[in-house]
Design a protein around this motif. Sequence first.
Motif, PDB file in Angstrom:
ATOM      1  N   GLY A   1      -6.041   4.830   4.285  1.00  9.38           N
ATOM      2  CA  GLY A   1      -5.152   3.675   4.334  1.00  9.38           C
ATOM      3  C   GLY A   1      -3.807   3.998   3.713  1.00  9.38           C
ATOM      4  N   ALA A   2      -2.722   3.633   4.398  1.00 12.94           N
ATOM      5  CA  ALA A   2      -1.382   3.952   3.899  1.00 12.94           C
ATOM      6  C   ALA A   2      -1.108   3.284   2.561  1.00 12.94           C
ATOM      7  CB  ALA A   2      -0.332   3.528   4.930  1.00 12.94           C
ATOM      8  N   HIS A   3      -1.642   2.079   2.342  1.00 13.13           N
ATOM      9  CA  HIS A   3      -1.360   1.385   1.081  1.00 13.13           C
ATOM     10  C   HIS A   3      -1.989   2.123  -0.101  1.00 13.13           C
ATOM     11  CE1 HIS A   3      -5.319  -0.094   2.247  1.00 13.13           C
ATOM     12  NE2 HIS A   3      -5.501  -0.561   1.037  1.00 13.13           N
ATOM     13  N   ARG A   4      -3.162   2.730   0.105  1.00 11.81           N
ATOM     14  CA  ARG A   4      -3.789   3.494  -0.987  1.00 11.81           C
ATOM     15  C   ARG A   4      -2.995   4.762  -1.297  1.00 11.81           C
ATOM     16  NH1 ARG A   4      -8.350   1.510   1.914  1.00 11.81           N
ATOM     17  NH2 ARG A   4      -9.589   0.060   0.626  1.00 11.81           N
TER      18      ARG A   4
ATOM     19  N   ARG B   1      -2.112  -9.751  15.112  1.00 17.43           N
ATOM     20  CA  ARG B   1      -1.496  -9.365  13.840  1.00 17.43           C
ATOM     21  C   ARG B   1       0.018  -9.421  13.931  1.00 17.43           C
ATOM     22  NH1 ARG B   1      -3.014  -6.408   9.318  1.00 17.43           N
ATOM     23  NH2 ARG B   1      -1.385  -5.130   8.389  1.00 17.43           N
ATOM     24  N   SER B   2       0.555  -8.989  15.099  1.00 22.79           N
ATOM     25  CA  SER B   2       2.001  -9.001  15.263  1.00 22.79           C
ATOM     26  C   SER B   2       2.535 -10.411  15.388  1.00 22.79           C
ATOM     27  CB  SER B   2       2.391  -8.186  16.497  1.00 22.79           C
ATOM     28  OG  SER B   2       2.020  -6.845  16.331  1.00 22.79           O
ATOM     29  N   SER B   3       1.730 -11.290  16.011  1.00 25.89           N
ATOM     30  CA  SER B   3       2.204 -12.647  16.240  1.00 25.89           C
ATOM     31  C   SER B   3       2.235 -13.467  14.964  1.00 25.89           C
ATOM     32  CB  SER B   3       1.304 -13.321  17.281  1.00 25.89           C
ATOM     33  OG  SER B   3       1.326 -12.601  18.494  1.00 25.89           O
TER      34      SER B   3
ATOM     35  N   LEU C   1       4.652   0.312   7.042  1.00 27.62           N
ATOM     36  CA  LEU C   1       5.490  -0.712   7.674  1.00 27.62           C
ATOM     37  C   LEU C   1       5.245  -0.783   9.179  1.00 27.62           C
ATOM     38  CD1 LEU C   1       8.848  -0.158   5.756  1.00 27.62           C
ATOM     39  CD2 LEU C   1       7.371  -2.170   5.623  1.00 27.62           C
ATOM     40  N   GLN C   2       5.050   0.355   9.827  1.00 23.11           N
ATOM     41  CA  GLN C   2       4.790   0.331  11.265  1.00 23.11           C
ATOM     42  C   GLN C   2       3.411  -0.249  11.569  1.00 23.11           C
ATOM     43  OE1 GLN C   2       5.619   4.051  13.244  1.00 23.11           O
ATOM     44  NE2 GLN C   2       7.811   3.676  13.165  1.00 23.11           N
ATOM     45  N   GLN C   3       2.437  -0.016  10.689  1.00 22.36           N
ATOM     46  CA  GLN C   3       1.124  -0.635  10.881  1.00 22.36           C
ATOM     47  C   GLN C   3       1.177  -2.128  10.600  1.00 22.36           C
ATOM     48  OE1 GLN C   3      -1.421   1.649   8.285  1.00 22.36           O
ATOM     49  NE2 GLN C   3      -1.785   3.247   9.815  1.00 22.36           N
ATOM     50  N   LEU C   4       2.051  -2.521   9.696  1.00 23.23           N
ATOM     51  CA  LEU C   4       2.192  -3.934   9.368  1.00 23.23           C
ATOM     52  C   LEU C   4       2.818  -4.716  10.519  1.00 23.23           C
ATOM     53  CD1 LEU C   4       1.864  -5.981   6.992  1.00 23.23           C
ATOM     54  CD2 LEU C   4       4.235  -5.467   6.398  1.00 23.23           C
TER      55      LEU C   4
ATOM     56  N   ALA D   1      -0.462 -10.394   0.123  1.00 26.38           N
ATOM     57  CA  ALA D   1       0.127 -11.489   0.891  1.00 26.38           C
ATOM     58  C   ALA D   1       0.342 -11.117   2.354  1.00 26.38           C
ATOM     59  CB  ALA D   1       1.455 -11.905   0.262  1.00 26.38           C
ATOM     60  N   VAL D   2       0.716  -9.860   2.621  1.00 27.32           N
ATOM     61  CA  VAL D   2       1.035  -9.484   4.005  1.00 27.32           C
ATOM     62  C   VAL D   2      -0.156  -8.894   4.742  1.00 27.32           C
ATOM     63  CG1 VAL D   2       3.445  -9.071   3.435  1.00 27.32           C
ATOM     64  CG2 VAL D   2       1.833  -7.156   3.369  1.00 27.32           C
ATOM     65  N   ALA D   3      -1.142  -8.363   4.007  1.00 29.16           N
ATOM     66  CA  ALA D   3      -2.282  -7.735   4.663  1.00 29.16           C
ATOM     67  C   ALA D   3      -3.303  -8.757   5.134  1.00 29.16           C
ATOM     68  CB  ALA D   3      -2.949  -6.726   3.731  1.00 29.16           C
ATOM     69  N   VAL D   4      -3.432  -9.861   4.435  1.00 27.42           N
ATOM     70  CA  VAL D   4      -4.378 -10.908   4.811  1.00 27.42           C
ATOM     71  C   VAL D   4      -3.573 -12.116   5.266  1.00 27.42           C
ATOM     72  CG1 VAL D   4      -6.291 -12.348   4.061  1.00 27.42           C
ATOM     73  CG2 VAL D   4      -5.994 -10.073   3.087  1.00 27.42           C
ATOM     74  N   ARG D   5      -3.414 -12.246   6.582  1.00 25.16           N
ATOM     75  CA  ARG D   5      -2.606 -13.317   7.142  1.00 25.16           C
ATOM     76  C   ARG D   5      -3.440 -14.140   8.103  1.00 25.16           C
ATOM     77  NH1 ARG D   5       1.852 -10.507  10.132  1.00 25.16           N
ATOM     78  NH2 ARG D   5       0.740  -8.564   9.787  1.00 25.16           N
ATOM     79  N   PRO D   6      -3.183 -15.424   8.166  1.00 27.29           N
ATOM     80  CA  PRO D   6      -3.961 -16.269   9.090  1.00 27.29           C
ATOM     81  C   PRO D   6      -3.587 -15.933  10.528  1.00 27.29           C
ATOM     82  CG  PRO D   6      -2.165 -17.523   8.136  1.00 27.29           C
ATOM     83  CD  PRO D   6      -2.188 -16.210   7.402  1.00 27.29           C
ATOM     84  N   PRO D   7      -4.529 -16.096  11.464  1.00 22.55           N
ATOM     85  CA  PRO D   7      -4.210 -15.866  12.875  1.00 22.55           C
ATOM     86  C   PRO D   7      -3.229 -16.900  13.363  1.00 22.55           C
ATOM     87  CG  PRO D   7      -6.361 -16.889  12.670  1.00 22.55           C
ATOM     88  CD  PRO D   7      -5.911 -16.562  11.272  1.00 22.55           C
ATOM     89  N   PRO D   8      -2.484 -16.580  14.440  1.00 20.67           N
ATOM     90  CA  PRO D   8      -1.517 -17.551  14.957  1.00 20.67           C
ATOM     91  C   PRO D   8      -2.189 -18.829  15.416  1.00 20.67           C
ATOM     92  CG  PRO D   8      -1.908 -15.764  16.517  1.00 20.67           C
ATOM     93  CD  PRO D   8      -2.588 -15.379  15.239  1.00 20.67           C
ATOM     94  N   VAL D   9      -1.518 -19.942  15.174  1.00 23.52           N
ATOM     95  CA  VAL D   9      -2.068 -21.244  15.540  1.00 23.52           C
ATOM     96  C   VAL D   9      -1.839 -21.484  17.026  1.00 23.52           C
ATOM     97  CG1 VAL D   9      -1.944 -23.718  15.131  1.00 23.52           C
ATOM     98  CG2 VAL D   9      -1.650 -22.131  13.231  1.00 23.52           C
ATOM     99  N   THR D  10      -2.874 -21.814  17.744  1.00 24.93           N
ATOM    100  CA  THR D  10      -2.784 -22.095  19.179  1.00 24.93           C
ATOM    101  C   THR D  10      -3.195 -23.527  19.445  1.00 24.93           C
ATOM    102  OG1 THR D  10      -5.016 -21.259  19.520  1.00 24.93           O
ATOM    103  CG2 THR D  10      -3.222 -19.694  19.818  1.00 24.93           C
ATOM    104  N   ALA D  11      -2.598 -24.107  20.430  1.00 17.26           N
ATOM    105  CA  ALA D  11      -2.919 -25.506  20.749  1.00 17.26           C
ATOM    106  C   ALA D  11      -4.322 -25.604  21.322  1.00 17.26           C
ATOM    107  CB  ALA D  11      -1.901 -26.043  21.760  1.00 17.26           C
ATOM    108  N   LYS D  12      -5.062 -26.607  20.857  1.00 17.13           N
ATOM    109  CA  LYS D  12      -6.413 -26.807  21.362  1.00 17.13           C
ATOM    110  C   LYS D  12      -6.366 -27.518  22.709  1.00 17.13           C
ATOM    111  CE  LYS D  12      -8.535 -27.134  16.773  1.00 17.13           C
ATOM    112  NZ  LYS D  12      -9.351 -27.973  15.872  1.00 17.13           N
TER     113      LYS D  12
END
Length: 432
Positions: free
Chosen positions: A305-308, A233-235, A355-358, A418-429
């Motif tokens: 949940g903090a957003h709620r 999530r952080s990456s 914000l800290q959870q994000l 937009a910020v809660a549902v983010r794609p995982p980091p792309v890694t080289a195959k």
Amino acid sequence: MVRPVSADSRMPATKRLGGAILAGYPDVFAAPPFRSLFFVLLLCGTASGMSMSYVSVWAANTFGIGPQAVAMLFIASGMTGAIANPLLGLLSDRRGWRRQLIVGQLALMSLAYLGYTQATTYAVGVGLVAFSGLGVMGLAMAMVNDFVRALPETERRNVARILAVERTGWSIGIIIGPAGAAAIVTTAGGTLPVFVAAAAIQLVAGALVCTLRTGTATRRRATSVSTGAESARSSASIPTMALVQLVAALVLVMLPSQTRTMYLALFVTKVLGEPAGTVGPLFALNAVVAVLTMPYVGAAADRFGAHRVLYVGVLVGIVYCTLQTFAASYAQTLAIQTLIGFGIALWSTSALIYLQQLMPARAGTAGGLYIAVQQLAPVLSGLLLGPIAEALGIPSAFAATAALGVAALALFATAHRAVAVRPPPVTAKPPP
């Protein structure tokens, strides 16, 4: 089927009740680092409250300026904080210099407070007040997050409650500070000793920070206990536009408290025709309600949940501003202040947790953004609501804030998606 018995259910009823009432304080005061940081935030909040309550009087008396020039002091402070705090937070994440940056800021702000006693020109005054935009609360809360993440996984209990209680320490200081400043002014007969006292308190807080052991070792251990999901999530990068929308939404979310700060006294004295002495109890009431509520907001954020919780805070702000717009008596206004106290507890605590959870591995950046949001609120209030209040009357400022609260709901919902549902980091195959 036998249901497992939780540790909480095995506790004596009196202990469970005491823990519920205290809502996180036992967790904070049982651990030396959390306890020390609580008192750091308490001292810093006290110093901030002391200077904040009398900087307008000091500026008006020292430089002979009017309300518009006084407002420019707060705009300068807000703009400085909005720019500097995120940068300092980012630097602390990359270099691990949280303690050094906090101590440096406290020392610099102490010198600025002492500079108040020597200032003779308005330009120098603007420069000195601008330093008050450097808020150490964000980095101090980032240190709290560091210590939490450095704990073994099995010991990380009531994390949101700990964050909420630490945030409450600052708010308690904001209540103590103005009261102490009033006593100093009454005794000394002037405002300058207030800033000397605030400078001394800042230095005491800095000395207390120096006793904390943190830095690269703590950060290394915190990283080692991070879960895989948290690291992914952080990456993943947060889209820039989504982050801008989120900051804008949070500024609007916190705007009702700023509207109260800037225009409630004028509403009471100019619209309702009450004496100036009746203003103090209004601010004291909403502050006490906020402080009593804040620790429980952490538990609510942890459960729902903090957003709620933020959504509920926006709704409370809308209701407060709507009711204050049409308040016809001092008694009604007094009752309404309990609502804004509850709202301040909701959004000021849950926004920091959100914000800290994000950004769990970038607590310094999250804290810097949080302070930036708080600094931008008075800028927006002064630039946007000031002309509205001047042209249409003080109640219109509250009505406009209620309308902006509706915009805050839509903007925050869009940014959260937009910020809660983010794609995982792309890694080289790997090669076939």
